[in-house]
Design a protein around this motif. Sequence first.
Motif, mmCIF file in Angstrom:
data_model
loop_
_atom_site.group_PDB
_atom_site.id
_atom_site.type_symbol
_atom_site.label_atom_id
_atom_site.label_comp_id
_atom_site.label_asym_id
_atom_site.label_seq_id
_atom_site.Cartn_x
_atom_site.Cartn_y
_atom_site.Cartn_z
ATOM 1 N N VAL A 130 -1.834 6.437 12.435
ATOM 2 C CA VAL A 130 -1.832 7.197 11.182
ATOM 3 C C VAL A 130 -3.255 7.503 10.734
ATOM 4 N N LEU A 131 -4.147 6.526 10.787
ATOM 5 C CA LEU A 131 -5.528 6.734 10.349
ATOM 6 C C LEU A 131 -6.242 7.742 11.242
ATOM 7 N N ASN A 132 -5.971 7.690 12.527
ATOM 8 C CA ASN A 132 -6.544 8.688 13.428
ATOM 9 C C ASN A 132 -6.018 10.079 13.100
ATOM 10 N N PHE A 133 -4.742 10.158 12.760
ATOM 11 C CA PHE A 133 -4.137 11.429 12.363
ATOM 12 C C PHE A 133 -4.817 11.981 11.105
ATOM 13 N N LEU A 134 -5.149 11.081 10.173
ATOM 14 C CA LEU A 134 -5.812 11.492 8.935
ATOM 15 C C LEU A 134 -7.321 11.660 9.105
ATOM 16 N N LYS A 135 -7.815 11.369 10.314
ATOM 17 C CA LYS A 135 -9.246 11.442 10.611
ATOM 18 C C LYS A 135 -10.038 10.473 9.711
ATOM 19 N N VAL A 136 -9.513 9.271 9.598
ATOM 20 C CA VAL A 136 -10.151 8.202 8.836
ATOM 21 C C VAL A 136 -10.544 7.098 9.806
ATOM 22 N N SER A 137 -11.707 6.502 9.586
ATOM 23 C CA SER A 137 -12.156 5.410 10.431
ATOM 24 C C SER A 137 -11.083 4.329 10.487
ATOM 25 N N PRO A 138 -10.560 4.021 11.667
ATOM 26 C CA PRO A 138 -9.414 3.113 11.769
ATOM 27 C C PRO A 138 -9.766 1.634 11.600
ATOM 28 N N LYS A 139 -10.083 1.234 10.380
ATOM 29 C CA LYS A 139 -10.366 -0.173 10.090
ATOM 30 C C LYS A 139 -9.047 -0.885 9.777
ATOM 31 N N VAL A 140 -8.198 -0.948 10.794
ATOM 32 C CA VAL A 140 -6.839 -1.434 10.594
ATOM 33 C C VAL A 140 -6.811 -2.874 10.110
ATOM 34 N N SER A 141 -7.721 -3.698 10.608
ATOM 35 C CA SER A 141 -7.699 -5.122 10.267
ATOM 36 C C SER A 141 -7.922 -5.366 8.783
ATOM 37 N N THR A 142 -8.476 -4.377 8.084
ATOM 38 C CA THR A 142 -8.761 -4.559 6.661
ATOM 39 C C THR A 142 -7.588 -4.148 5.774
ATOM 40 N N LEU A 143 -6.565 -3.555 6.341
ATOM 41 C CA LEU A 143 -5.456 -3.047 5.536
ATOM 42 C C LEU A 143 -4.476 -4.167 5.190
ATOM 43 N N THR A 144 -4.234 -4.338 3.911
ATOM 44 C CA THR A 144 -3.363 -5.421 3.455
ATOM 45 C C THR A 144 -2.412 -4.908 2.370
ATOM 46 N N SER A 145 -1.373 -5.672 2.125
ATOM 47 C CA SER A 145 -0.426 -5.366 1.056
ATOM 48 C C SER A 145 0.172 -6.666 0.534
ATOM 49 N N GLU A 146 0.422 -6.700 -0.760
ATOM 50 C CA GLU A 146 1.061 -7.865 -1.364
ATOM 51 C C GLU A 146 2.583 -7.814 -1.220
ATOM 52 N N LYS A 147 3.116 -6.669 -0.834
ATOM 53 C CA LYS A 147 4.563 -6.504 -0.766
ATOM 54 C C LYS A 147 5.146 -7.315 0.396
ATOM 55 N N VAL A 148 6.306 -7.910 0.166
ATOM 56 C CA VAL A 148 7.004 -8.649 1.220
ATOM 57 C C VAL A 148 8.455 -8.193 1.266
ATOM 58 N N LYS A 149 9.090 -8.498 2.385
ATOM 59 C CA LYS A 149 10.479 -8.084 2.588
ATOM 60 C C LYS A 149 11.403 -8.826 1.627
ATOM 61 N N ILE A 150 12.373 -8.094 1.084
ATOM 62 C CA ILE A 150 13.294 -8.685 0.113
ATOM 63 C C ILE A 150 14.404 -9.466 0.809
ATOM 64 N N SER A 151 15.045 -8.845 1.791
ATOM 65 C CA SER A 151 16.235 -9.432 2.406
ATOM 66 C C SER A 151 15.913 -9.915 3.815
ATOM 67 N N LEU A 152 16.020 -11.226 4.032
ATOM 68 C CA LEU A 152 15.698 -11.822 5.325
ATOM 69 C C LEU A 152 16.945 -12.409 5.969
ATOM 70 N N GLY A 153 16.833 -12.722 7.262
ATOM 71 C CA GLY A 153 17.929 -13.383 7.948
ATOM 72 C C GLY A 153 18.892 -12.422 8.609
ATOM 73 N N SER A 154 20.000 -12.980 9.094
ATOM 74 C CA SER A 154 20.998 -12.197 9.825
ATOM 75 C C SER A 154 21.836 -11.364 8.871
ATOM 76 N N TYR A 155 22.556 -10.410 9.445
ATOM 77 C CA TYR A 155 23.440 -9.592 8.622
ATOM 78 C C TYR A 155 24.554 -10.437 8.001
ATOM 79 N N GLU A 156 24.976 -11.485 8.706
ATOM 80 C CA GLU A 156 25.989 -12.376 8.131
ATOM 81 C C GLU A 156 25.501 -12.984 6.822
#
Length: 257
Positions: free
Chosen positions: A200-226
């Motif tokens: 994505v960063l290459n597509f946007l022509k942005v220096s791909p400093k991927v290791s610096t990208l973070t987010s506080e968001k986490v997945k809501i629903s975990l585990g099996s479908y059961e």
Amino acid sequence: MNTQSRNKFCVITTQRSGSTWFVSLLGSHPQVRCFGEMFLYRAPAVRDDPHMIRYFDYCQKNPGVRPWRTFSYINTFFDEYPGDYPTIGFKIMYDQIFKQIEVLYSLIKSNYKIIHLVRNNYLDTLISRENMVNNKIVHITKAIETKKVYLEPNSLVKKLKFIDLNIKFFRLLLSTIPNDSIEISYESLCSNKNDTLEEVLNFLKVSPKVSTLTSEKVKISLGSYENKIENYDEVVAVLSKSRFSTFISNPLQLQNN
């Protein structure tokens, strides 16, 4: 910098496709400013950024009619937003484009790059939507326990078909416009986050400093479908007779959201 020379982009997606997580990851890049739903027609619940003006805010202060007011908003806000951000963008949902189709014209005219974010397992999309409605959960920053959701079996396949139709429609639409575009999936972000973000960063022509990208968001629903679906056996029975049978047999058991 000359803000009118900014490289602008738009994330096109639908609700509960991991877009908030994706936008927050992009926005953590020092050269990128990425906004959420700027065409969500209500004032933000919290204004962390005093310079952020949704289309709703713009309409309160700027008299006019569509489509010209929409054109004026897109042609001013993203150019005039303060800060040294060479790349700036926002996300918009399918239904918001249907309601204000002139937005698409502005994206074409201003040569926005388009990122099409899809969630390939539509069953996960429906589970996420039910979590939002029944558990009153939109986004979270730490793991919590959620109740199982009930998926109405009589309308389940119809809802999956509707999601599928929307994704296919926008794939076709994006193939017909002149803008540079790229499609990524929620699943690829989960399984190969760094590689997908680098693409994505290459597509946007942005220096791909991927290791610096973070987010506080986490997945809501975990585990099996059961563990996620209250009427799991009913859902399996319905999906096994449809073209969506692989959704229930190939769950995505990953932590990112």
